[in-house]
Scaffold this motif. Sequence first.
Motif, mmCIF file in Angstrom:
data_model
loop_
_atom_site.group_PDB
_atom_site.id
_atom_site.type_symbol
_atom_site.label_atom_id
_atom_site.label_comp_id
_atom_site.label_asym_id
_atom_site.label_seq_id
_atom_site.Cartn_x
_atom_site.Cartn_y
_atom_site.Cartn_z
ATOM 1 N N SER A 1 53.036 -84.244 -6.306
ATOM 2 C CA SER A 1 53.082 -83.183 -5.288
ATOM 3 C C SER A 1 52.642 -83.611 -3.798
ATOM 4 O O SER A 1 52.756 -82.854 -3.092
ATOM 5 N N VAL B 1 49.271 -83.716 -9.405
ATOM 6 C CA VAL B 1 48.745 -83.673 -7.758
ATOM 7 C C VAL B 1 49.112 -85.026 -7.087
ATOM 8 O O VAL B 1 49.546 -84.773 -5.981
ATOM 9 N N ARG C 1 43.389 -89.947 0.364
ATOM 10 C CA ARG C 1 43.062 -88.806 -0.219
ATOM 11 C C ARG C 1 42.785 -88.965 -1.761
ATOM 12 O O ARG C 1 43.646 -89.278 -2.395
ATOM 13 N N GLU D 1 49.699 -84.284 -3.010
ATOM 14 C CA GLU D 1 48.390 -83.590 -2.664
ATOM 15 C C GLU D 1 47.280 -84.569 -2.422
ATOM 16 O O GLU D 1 46.281 -84.172 -1.931
ATOM 17 N N THR E 1 39.078 -84.153 -3.295
ATOM 18 C CA THR E 1 39.257 -82.879 -3.845
ATOM 19 C C THR E 1 39.362 -82.999 -5.425
ATOM 20 O O THR E 1 39.731 -83.711 -6.036
ATOM 21 N N TYR F 1 40.082 -81.965 -8.937
ATOM 22 C CA TYR F 1 41.388 -81.014 -9.892
ATOM 23 C C TYR F 1 40.937 -81.339 -11.266
ATOM 24 O O TYR F 1 40.200 -82.263 -11.881
#
Length: 295
Positions: free
Chosen positions: A202, A199, A159, A204, A189, A191
């Motif tokens: 955590s 990120v 990811r 993510e 994603t 950010y």
Amino acid sequence: MMKKRIMTGFFTAVIGLVLVGCSSTSSSEAIKIGSKDFTESLVVSEIYALALEDQDLEVERIPNIASSVIPQSIENGEVDLYPEYTGTSLLTIFELPLQTDPDAVAETIRESYEEDGILTTLDYAEANDSAGIAIKTSVSEEYGIKTISDLQENADQIRFASQGEFDQREDGLPGLAQVYGEFDFLSTTVYDNSLKYQVLNSDEADATPAYTTEGQLSNTEEFTILEDDKNFWPPYNLVPVVRQDILETYPEIETIINGINENLDTETVIELNAKVDIDGEDYQQVAQDYFDSLN
């Protein structure tokens, strides 16, 4: 004068006024050490200043000069010496073709600086503040990802936390794909850059664009910077830019500053940045502690 200008006359006048204001109480005999307006440059320039003072040279500190301004300020004599980066000199200041060999880049920029008889460079440090990709160490170990080639091969498991423009820039993902092959990430994603390590912490995302001397990389249990094994990005080694006239007046500067750069590797600079940006220490104290450790 430099072939490639990055300043207008207006900004030259403004910075001249700022620098005069900063130096109004200083001796005209002092060696003016400049720094850019971010942690790494402040710390390194302070180490340079301490090293010169240790050899009984008088120093004037001129910190926090904008990156776009400082090349012109040294050419105009408002600064005598400051820490620059080889890649910045090559690609931004002189707008020369991309090179990836550190020695070749250093030689190219030295020749460019010396062309007008005003500036030169000293020996570059091993410390390399280049672009890179950081990955969670746990993910690196799980999939055996140590290089960007490894990342490309395992992209479908990763990811990716992007900052948007990285997906579009020629020196970002499109350029990487040309060299390494397409990166078919499990997800991508966007950010804010300031949040990227949060990120990853955590859970993510697993990997993110980074700079190779960021203080967060001192936490190797959490983060690993991947090796650019095909040398896509140019080197951004720390390199002192200095006025030739100040070297003629104080030739010992070369030996002193080169001696400092012998010890500045990437891991050291990461730790120095971490002390300021993560631990909240004063950059001058961090520089003093480091300099004291050399003696």
